[in-house]
Design a protein around this motif. Structure first.
Motif, short mmCIF file in Angstrom:
data_model
loop_
_atom_site.label_atom_id
_atom_site.label_comp_id
_atom_site.label_asym_id
_atom_site.label_seq_id
_atom_site.Cartn_x
_atom_site.Cartn_y
_atom_site.Cartn_z
N ASP A 260 31.58 7.90 79.75
CA ASP A 260 31.35 7.68 81.18
C ASP A 260 30.93 6.24 81.40
OD1 ASP A 260 30.76 7.71 83.83
OD2 ASP A 260 29.14 9.21 83.68
N ILE A 261 31.79 5.46 82.07
CA ILE A 261 31.49 4.03 82.25
C ILE A 261 30.34 3.80 83.22
CG2 ILE A 261 33.85 3.31 81.71
CD1 ILE A 261 34.36 2.99 84.68
N SER A 262 29.93 4.86 83.93
CA SER A 262 28.77 4.71 84.82
C SER A 262 27.44 5.00 84.10
CB SER A 262 28.92 5.65 86.02
OG SER A 262 28.91 7.01 85.60
N ASP A 263 27.52 5.38 82.85
CA ASP A 263 26.32 5.69 82.08
C ASP A 263 25.62 4.39 81.70
OD1 ASP A 263 24.35 6.50 80.33
OD2 ASP A 263 25.66 7.76 79.10
N GLU A 264 24.52 4.09 82.39
CA GLU A 264 23.79 2.85 82.14
C GLU A 264 23.16 2.82 80.75
OE1 GLU A 264 23.39 0.06 84.15
OE2 GLU A 264 25.06 0.99 85.22
N GLY A 265 22.94 4.00 80.19
CA GLY A 265 22.39 4.04 78.84
C GLY A 265 23.36 3.51 77.80
N VAL A 266 24.66 3.51 78.13
CA VAL A 266 25.68 2.99 77.22
C VAL A 266 26.18 1.63 77.68
CG1 VAL A 266 27.92 3.42 76.14
CG2 VAL A 266 26.41 5.34 76.68
N TYR A 267 26.43 1.50 78.98
CA TYR A 267 27.10 0.31 79.49
C TYR A 267 26.23 -0.53 80.43
CZ TYR A 267 31.24 2.55 77.55
OH TYR A 267 32.15 3.11 76.69
N GLY A 268 24.94 -0.36 80.35
CA GLY A 268 24.07 -1.17 81.21
C GLY A 268 22.86 -1.71 80.48
N GLN A 269 23.03 -2.17 79.27
CA GLN A 269 21.91 -2.60 78.43
C GLN A 269 21.72 -4.11 78.35
OE1 GLN A 269 19.77 -0.29 76.69
NE2 GLN A 269 20.77 0.92 78.29
N MET A 270 22.66 -4.85 78.89
CA MET A 270 22.63 -6.31 78.69
C MET A 270 21.38 -6.96 79.29
SD MET A 270 24.45 -8.74 77.31
CE MET A 270 24.59 -10.52 77.35
N LEU A 271 20.93 -6.49 80.42
CA LEU A 271 19.86 -7.17 81.14
C LEU A 271 18.50 -6.51 81.00
CD1 LEU A 271 21.80 -8.08 84.42
CD2 LEU A 271 21.48 -9.45 82.36
N ILE A 272 18.38 -5.53 80.09
CA ILE A 272 17.08 -4.87 79.94
C ILE A 272 16.62 -4.93 78.48
CG2 ILE A 272 17.49 -3.33 81.90
CD1 ILE A 272 18.12 -1.11 79.91
N ASN A 273 15.30 -4.84 78.30
CA ASN A 273 14.68 -4.77 76.97
C ASN A 273 15.14 -5.92 76.06
OD1 ASN A 273 13.39 -2.34 77.66
ND2 ASN A 273 15.22 -1.16 77.07
N LYS A 274 15.05 -7.14 76.59
CA LYS A 274 15.53 -8.28 75.83
C LYS A 274 14.42 -9.31 75.62
CE LYS A 274 20.06 -7.64 75.33
NZ LYS A 274 20.01 -6.21 75.60
N ASN A 275 14.24 -9.71 74.38
CA ASN A 275 13.43 -10.88 74.05
C ASN A 275 14.36 -11.90 73.40
OD1 ASN A 275 10.85 -9.75 74.79
ND2 ASN A 275 10.98 -8.47 72.93
N ILE A 276 14.73 -12.91 74.17
CA ILE A 276 15.73 -13.88 73.70
C ILE A 276 15.06 -15.22 73.45
CG2 ILE A 276 17.88 -15.08 74.24
CD1 ILE A 276 18.76 -12.73 75.86
N THR A 277 15.35 -15.79 72.30
CA THR A 277 14.82 -17.11 71.94
C THR A 277 15.97 -17.99 71.50
OG1 THR A 277 12.74 -16.12 71.18
CG2 THR A 277 13.23 -18.37 70.45
N PHE A 278 16.04 -19.19 72.09
CA PHE A 278 17.00 -20.20 71.66
C PHE A 278 16.27 -21.18 70.76
CE2 PHE A 278 20.14 -19.94 75.48
CZ PHE A 278 20.48 -18.66 75.09
N VAL A 279 16.84 -21.44 69.59
CA VAL A 279 16.20 -22.32 68.61
C VAL A 279 17.07 -23.54 68.39
CG1 VAL A 279 15.35 -22.52 66.24
CG2 VAL A 279 15.10 -20.37 67.47
N SER A 280 16.50 -24.69 68.63
CA SER A 280 17.19 -25.95 68.41
C SER A 280 16.74 -26.52 67.07
CB SER A 280 16.87 -26.93 69.54
OG SER A 280 17.34 -28.23 69.25
N ALA A 281 17.69 -26.83 66.18
CA ALA A 281 17.36 -27.32 64.83
C ALA A 281 18.11 -28.62 64.57
CB ALA A 281 17.70 -26.28 63.78
#
Length: 970
Positions: free
Chosen positions: A270-291
């Motif tokens: 089911d493409i409307s199932d946010e538990g499968v297809y709506g995870q991109m914008l939730i529960n995220k800790n994103i870190t960009f590392v410049s080396a």
């Protein structure tokens, strides 16, 4: 977090139960199958009939009567078709590189099911565009714009050459496919196309479940459609609603293709199932590392893994390499206690010693082989003798190395010189001459024999990676040889080496292990269908993500776009999907990139990282990594004369602490080195670090050149000296002889360069550079003799005379007893115009720099003028002072004069090598001896003064030629 495969497994079990024996699950790659199997078993909670897992590539191959040809065989047959259709005699050597491009174009045409005749339409005739009903309006406009470039008035030579080749491509395409088909072979695209066009192909599975696909080529779409129409196909698409296109103004290339397939191949979830297809914008800790470097990122992985619950998470933690060249650094950076680690990226064969071994072996038979006399060049011989796997070829390799480098210097060893045992006899085997048609095949067979020897002698080596590399190298060389024997492959040796290098670059050694356990270390392509809780993406730079796009092709972009072939946009969209899909369900995401613009790096973060920063609204943390050792110019500091340093210093120079020998301990060279740079002196005489000798290069250094000249001059003068006198007629007789001087020079060459000892006689076998040096030395000797002919008769007191004097150094209550001196090239007696006889201390100089004047004695010890003259002056003046103080010298009868004789500058009978202070020649050293001795003691006392550290020079010109430059890093 529920992974995508876990959701798919739930749905499959709920719909089809636990008997999946007639179900085929198709993935883009193999890796996902083990994860899927684990999920199915876990969800079922009881034994199940497992489905058949396959990849899309294997599915096509298993339903074809044709076999997929290997890359070399495919290029060989394409070359034959090319020559047949064009009537040219293009050699395989020239064809190979762009034959790969042409094969890629054919593959693309077939995978997208384009009409090759229409793609390769002859654009010289614009009317061939009349029947274009199969194209839409945008495609027609693209083609017309492109073909307008080939109107007659605009045709250039380059365009004419393009048209000439283009007009044959359709014929080559058909001829090539027929040729392969007759052999039961096909390239991948042709094989795929034949499968989907063959209506007799039976797909025996009850159902086919396609999981996690993205961009579908036309052949894949046809396969999906056929199975769907038969009621056998089910589809599971992996995406996130975040990057699915919502309208034309707000679209993300990552979801472009999946969105276009959903209607044709509907999703089972089911493409409307946010538990499968709506995870991109939730529960995220994103870190960009410049080396600042690639390796810093790899070492950062160790710290990242030690963060709480990352190692414990096991297979839910992944390290993804956008640049797979980081693998070795990453392996060495895995922290202790990590436990299970699964590496999916193979070890590149080109980073193993077998890669260098192949290149060295081919070089030995090509540039290293001298056909005249069946000999080899020393450089190439030494290269193989120093290879780490030489120990598996011959146990005598060290003794052989010493035989041709130490016991004697054999620049061109022959077969008998190199024959020590069966291994060396096989290794130094002559495969043939450059004119031999089968030379490449002979070299391949010889290399295979060498690999067999290594395999036999290393059979007990318990190193799986070594054994795997050996096996893959052996397999690769056998395949090449079989193609040559069958007549499919005809190449020159130069192309053989390039071909082997390319093939080795394409081979990787897989790491074996259970992929469902432990920390996952993988490349980008292995991440398809897999989800991770903790994710570290390394080297996520523009050029790595998306991968640097190679759009080299014979098919211009406009035609590619018009006929639906793969373009740059396709490739960028694929990598955009890989990137977004990888992070969509992760909770802790760290993405590192290299911000350096050195060594070809662009220093840009991936466009996809920038895209998330701008569009997602996610809170992204930015940090920078810095190396603990900052790059920059190293400034060496002074080295204190500690107790240990002083012990080593006195141990080196105090004669009371040394036994045996009658050589000077403190030489002018050592004193000069101290004045040039005290750290040079420290490295050489305290640390005992000798300058490296040029032991295998064929280039002669200045030291060796000077030694040969000096020894040759000594032999010549000793040969014509009568009662210690040199007479003009003897010199003239020597000059008239065409063989006397060359014979002596050859003798010295044999002893000094070839290390063959005295009395061997004959002319050595010179290489080109040695022959040039020989002629220069002969010329210099003739100049010396011609100059001395004008001086004769004169008396020689000695040639290569050692002069040694005791020298005491006071250090507080302690006296250091050493000896000082060296070796005088020539000690002779000449008569001035006034009739006064003087002893000359003559030092020959073969260099081009002539310096004979100084203002006074102080200039000799002036460090600021060290580069100008004191290297030569100090030595000659010191020898003169020692001679003048000798008990054998009668000060009433003889003066002692220092002389520097520059061979390149001698001219005429009036040439005078006597040193000068200002305009005054130093006809006698004794008036200056006391001051010289005081200055010399002051300088030497500084060397042994424990309170004065060894300090580096500030003169960068001295540093530029210093043998210890890399050690000092000034």
């Amino acid at each position: 977090m529920r992974t995508f495969l876990e959701c798919v497994a739930h749905d499959i079990i709920s719909k089809y139960g636990t008997d999946l024996s007639r179900t085929v699950i198709v993935f883009p790659n193999k890796r996902a199958s083990l994860f899927m199997n684990e999920y199915l078993a876990k969800i079922a909670g009881k034994p199940i009939w497992s489905p058949l897992y396959t990849t899309i590539s294997d599915m096509f191959t298993n339903h074809s009567k044709l076999q997929h040809g290997d890359c070399i065989k495919l290029i060989c047959d394409l070359h034959k078709s090319f020559m047949e259709c064009t009537g040219t005699s293009e050699s395989f050597d020239h064809f190979y590189g762009w034959g790969q491009i042409l094969l890629s174009d054919f593959d693309d045409i077939d995978k997208n099911m384009a009409d090759a005749d229409k793609v390769f339409a002859n654009v010289k005739d614009i009317h061939e565009l009349d029947d274009i009903s199969y194209l839409d309006e945008s495609q027609i406009n693209i083609l017309k714009k492109f073909f307008a470039n080939f109107s007659e008035e605009k045709n250039t030579e380059l365009k004419q050459r393009f048209l000439s080749l283009w007009s044959n491509l359709s014929a080559i395409y058909h001829n090539y496919n027929d040729r392969l088909n007759n052999q039961g072979l096909a390239y991948e695209g042709a094989l795929y196309r034949k499968v989907v066009n063959d209506k007799t192909v039976v797909f025996k599975g009850e159902r086919y479940i396609f999981v996690g696909f993205n961009v579908l080529q036309k052949v894949e779409q046809e396969l999906f459609t056929r199975l769907k129409n038969e009621g056998k196909a089910k589809f599971y698409w992996d995406f996130d609603n975040y990057y699915m296109p919502k309208d034309k103004k707000h679209s993300n290339e990552a979801g472009h293709y999946i969105a276009s397939y959903l209607e044709m191949f509907p999703n089972e979830l089911d493409i409307s199932d946010e538990g499968v297809y709506g995870q991109m914008l939730i529960n995220k800790n994103i870190t960009f590392v410049s080396a600042s470097t690639e390796s810093i990122q790899a070492r950062y992985m160790s710290k990242w893994l030690k963060e709480p619950r990352r190692i414990e998470a096991g297979k839910k933690t992944a390290v993804v390499m956008c640049n797979e060249g980081l693998l070795q650094t990453i392996i060495h950076s895995i922290p202790d206690g990590t436990g299970n680690v699964n590496i999916t990226t193979g070890y590149p064969l080109h980073q193993s010693p077998f890669s260098s071994l192949l290149n060295i072996l081919i070089s030995l038979q090509t540039s290293g082989y001298i056909p005249t006399g069946d000999k080899f060049r020393l450089r190439q011989v030494n290269a193989i003798l120093k290879h780490p796997y030489m120990k598996y070829i011959s146990p005598e390799y060290i003794r052989l190395y010493n035989r041709i480098n130490v016991d004697a210097k054999l620049y061109h060893p022959n077969l008998s010189d190199l024959n020590m045992d069966e291994g060396t006899q096989m290794l130094f085997h002559i495969c043939g001459h450059e004119t031999d048609k089968n030379l490449s095949a002979s070299i391949c067979k010889w290399i295979i024999d060498i690999i067999r020897i290594i395999a036999y002698n290393a059979k007990d080596v318990d190193e799986p990676l070594f054994q795997e590399c050996l096996f893959n190298t052996y397999t690769l060389m056998n395949r090449l040889l079989s193609l040559m024997i069958s007549g499919d492959l005809h190449i020159e040796v130069s192309t053989l080496q390039k071909l082997i290098t390319q093939l080795v670059m394409s081979v990787s050694i897989p790491f074996h292990g259970e992929p469902a356990i432990g920390i996952q270390i993988m490349g980008v392509l292995e991440t398809r269908n897999l989800d991770f809780k903790n994710l570290l993406i390394l080297s996520c730079n523009e050029g790595n993500m998306p991968k640097g796009v190679n759009d080299t092709s014979f098919i211009p972009y406009s035609i590619r776009k018009a006929y639906g072939l793969t373009t740059v946009e396709h490739k960028v969209a694929i990598y955009s999907y890989y990137f977004h899909r990888l992070i969509q369900r992760a909770e802790n995401v760290t993405i590192a990139y290299n911000n350096s613009t050195e060594n070809g790096n662009r220093g840009e973060m991936s466009r996809f990282m920038m895209q998330i920063m701008v569009e997602s609204g996610l809170n992204i943390k930015n940090i920078k990594l810095h190396s603990a050792l900052q790059p920059g110019n190293s400034v060496p500091g002074p080295i204190e004369k500690t107790t240990e340093v002083m012990e080593r210093l006195t141990g080196r120079f105090d004669k009371t602490l040394r036994t045996g020998g009658n050589n000077p301990l403190l030489t002018p060279t050592a004193i000069n080195r101290y004045m040039r740079c005290q750290l040079q002196f420290y490295y050489r005489y305290v640390c005992g670090l000798s300058e490296t000798d040029n032991d295998e290069e064929e280039i002669m250094d200045n030291r060796m050149f000077g030694n040969i000249f000096h020894d040759s001059a000594q032999i010549l003068y000793e040969g014509i000296m009568r009662d210690n006198y040199i007479y003009r007629e003897d010199i003239e007789n020597l000059l008239r002889s065409k063989t006397a001087i060359p014979r002596v020079v050859d003798e010295v060459f044999r002893e000094q360069v070839f290390k063959l000892g005295k009395g061997n006689g004959g002319k050595p076998e010179y290489n080109g550079l040695q022959l040039i040096n020989r002629e220069v030395i002969i010329t210099y000797l003739r100049k010396l003799l011609e100059t001395d002919a004008g001086l004769a008769p004169f008396e020689i007191l000695g040639l290569e005379v050692p002069v040694i004097s005791d020298f005491d150094i006071a250090q507080g209550n302690k006296i250091i007893h050493t000896t000082i001196g060296g070796r005088i090239d020539r000690l002779d007696i000449v008569e001035d115009d006034s009739g006064r006889r003087r002893i000359r201390v003559v030092d020959y100089k073969t260099g081009s720099r002539e310096v004979r004047k100084m203002n006074d004695i102080n200039a000799v010890f002036d460090i600021s003028k060290v580069k100008e003259h004191n290297d030569y002056f100090l030595q000659t003046l010191l020898y003169s002072v020692i001679v003048s103080e000798s008990a054998d010298i009668n000060p009433q009868k003889y003066d002692v004069s220092p002389s520097l004789l520059y061979i390149q500058h001698v001219s005429g009978d009036d040439y005078d090598p006597t040193l000068s202070f200002g305009k005054d020649r130093i006809t006698d050293i004794r008036p200056f001896a006391k001051q010289f001795d005081e200055l010399l003691h002051d300088t030497v006392n500084g060397i042994f003064n424990p309170s004065l550290p060894f300090t580096p020079t500030e003169d960068k010109d001295i540093c530029s030629t210093c043998p210890y430059m890399k050690l000092c890093r000034q």
